[in-house]
Design an enzyme around this catalytic site. Structure first.
Site, PDB file in Angstrom:
ATOM      1  N   ASP A  10       1.007  -1.440  -0.172  1.00  0.00           N
ATOM      2  CA  ASP A  10      -0.010   0.043   0.168  1.00  0.00           C
ATOM      3  C   ASP A  10       1.043   1.121   0.175  1.00  0.00           C
ATOM      4  OD1 ASP A  10       0.905  -0.429   2.494  1.00  0.00           O
ATOM      5  OD2 ASP A  10      -0.756   0.339   3.628  1.00  0.00           O
ATOM      6  N   ASP A  15       6.938   1.248   2.507  1.00  0.00           N
ATOM      7  CA  ASP A  15       6.545   0.222   1.656  1.00  0.00           C
ATOM      8  C   ASP A  15       7.788   0.672   0.636  1.00  0.00           C
ATOM      9  OD1 ASP A  15       3.800  -0.973   1.803  1.00  0.00           O
ATOM     10  OD2 ASP A  15       3.733   0.975   2.547  1.00  0.00           O
ATOM     11  N   ASP A 250       8.243  -1.964   7.230  1.00  0.00           N
ATOM     12  CA  ASP A 250       7.680  -3.017   6.197  1.00  0.00           C
ATOM     13  C   ASP A 250       8.981  -3.724   5.825  1.00  0.00           C
ATOM     14  OD1 ASP A 250       5.083  -2.462   6.209  1.00  0.00           O
ATOM     15  OD2 ASP A 250       5.123  -1.070   4.384  1.00  0.00           O
TER      16      ASP A 250
END
Length: 318
Positions: A10, A15, A250
């Site tokens: 996302d 990310d 992440d």
């Protein structure tokens, strides 16, 4: 042989960091990137992913449109941390357009790619787990064809970062998280919230990482400025990361997929997700007493080799 990955994102700032770490790893082949709502609306996640691929000269990697909303829950976003656009509110007038996104939908692409490479593909999930939940509903055999699943999400000590007791990715779609932890019986590695806080990197390293004289470093410095300012605020340090430093949540899941022996301490335990609690909806339940009688157990990360993580970070911006 290269490690074959599908990355489900996302795309917010962490990310982007995880994607860039994977792109720089010589032992990795990224078969596709699937996008989901989460840190930012789906359209932004798609645009942000393409921006990351552009700065890394890897627009050859296919990007797929996934779910734009949770199965049942109300939509949440993390614009206060990642910026309203999900990538630090530093727009690029020359950013790639959404015409580069593949026509095939993310879930169908996941299933097809894994069917073409049975037992060879690992799935790294750094978003709400909606795409994964839909995939197993469409193809119940999908999980057993995966080599492994790596998740950033959930929490082990009922310490929330979104609700009183809940971590963002699981709270953003509790039903999806429940389905995935219930039906994905492949080897499953989870980087929970509290673990990532206790394994954060020193701010002094962060300065060294971002000061590399490259286009990638300039891009990362720009997109992460907002979130790093937020992360260094006294309020955030006290309540979230205990003053330990830079936490790229992440990237821990990604590093585990890339780097053998990255995990130095872990627990193997059955997990599920609370769906009904007034204060605990979306919280990961860790079954140390084995009352759930679940055969499948996940590997919960507790400690990792931070020197290996530093090397991956440095290489990602060269």
């Amino acid at each position: 042989m290269k490690k074959k990955l599908i990355i489900d994102v996302d795309t917010g700032v962490d990310d982007a960091q995880a994607i860039m770490v994977a792109l720089a790893a010589p032992n990795v082949e990224i078969l596709g990137i699937t996008c989901c709502f989460g840190n930012t609306p789906l359209e932004n996640a798609l645009k942000n992913t393409l921006r990351v691929l552009k700065v890394c000269n890897r627009l050859d990697i296919p990007v797929y449109r996934g779910c734009s909303e949770p199965l049942l829950a109300k939509k949440r976003q993390a614009g206060d941390y990642h910026g309203k656009d999900g990538l630090g509110e530093v727009p690029d007038p020359d950013a790639p357009g959404l015409e580069l996104v593949q026509k095939k939908k993310a879930v169908n692409a996941m299933i097809k790619t894994v069917n073409q490479n049975p037992g060879e593909v690992s799935l790294v999930a750094t978003a709400p787990l909606t795409n994964l939940a839909v995939a197993v509903q469409l193809d119940p055999s999908f999980p057993k064809k995966l080599k492994a699943l790596y998740i950033m999400g959930g929490n082990t000590d009922s310490r929330g970062n979104t609700t009183v007791c809940g971590e963002f990715n699981f709270v953003a779609d509790p039903e999806a998280a429940y389905i995935v932890l219930d039906r994905y019986n492949c080897p499953t590695y989870i980087a929970p919230w509290e673990f990532s806080c206790s394994n954060s990197l020193p701010w002094s390293f962060c300065e060294q990482w971002l000061c590399q004289n490259t286009e990638k470093a300039a891009f990362m410095k720009k997109i992460s400025s907002l979130s790093m300012k937020k992360a260094q605020s006294p309020e955030y340090q006290k309540e979230i990361t205990e003053g330990k430093g830079f936490n790229s949540c992440d990237t821990y899941a990604m590093a585990t997929a890339i780097e053998d022996a990255f995990i130095t301490e872990s627990d193997e335990v059955a997990v599920t997700v609370e769906l009904a609690g007034t204060y605990t909806r979306g919280m990961m339940v860790v079954d140390y007493m084995e009352l759930l009688k679940k055969k499948h157990k996940a590997i919960l990360m507790k400690n990792v080799d931070l020197e290996k993580l530093k090397t991956l970070f440095m290489n990602s911006l060269k």
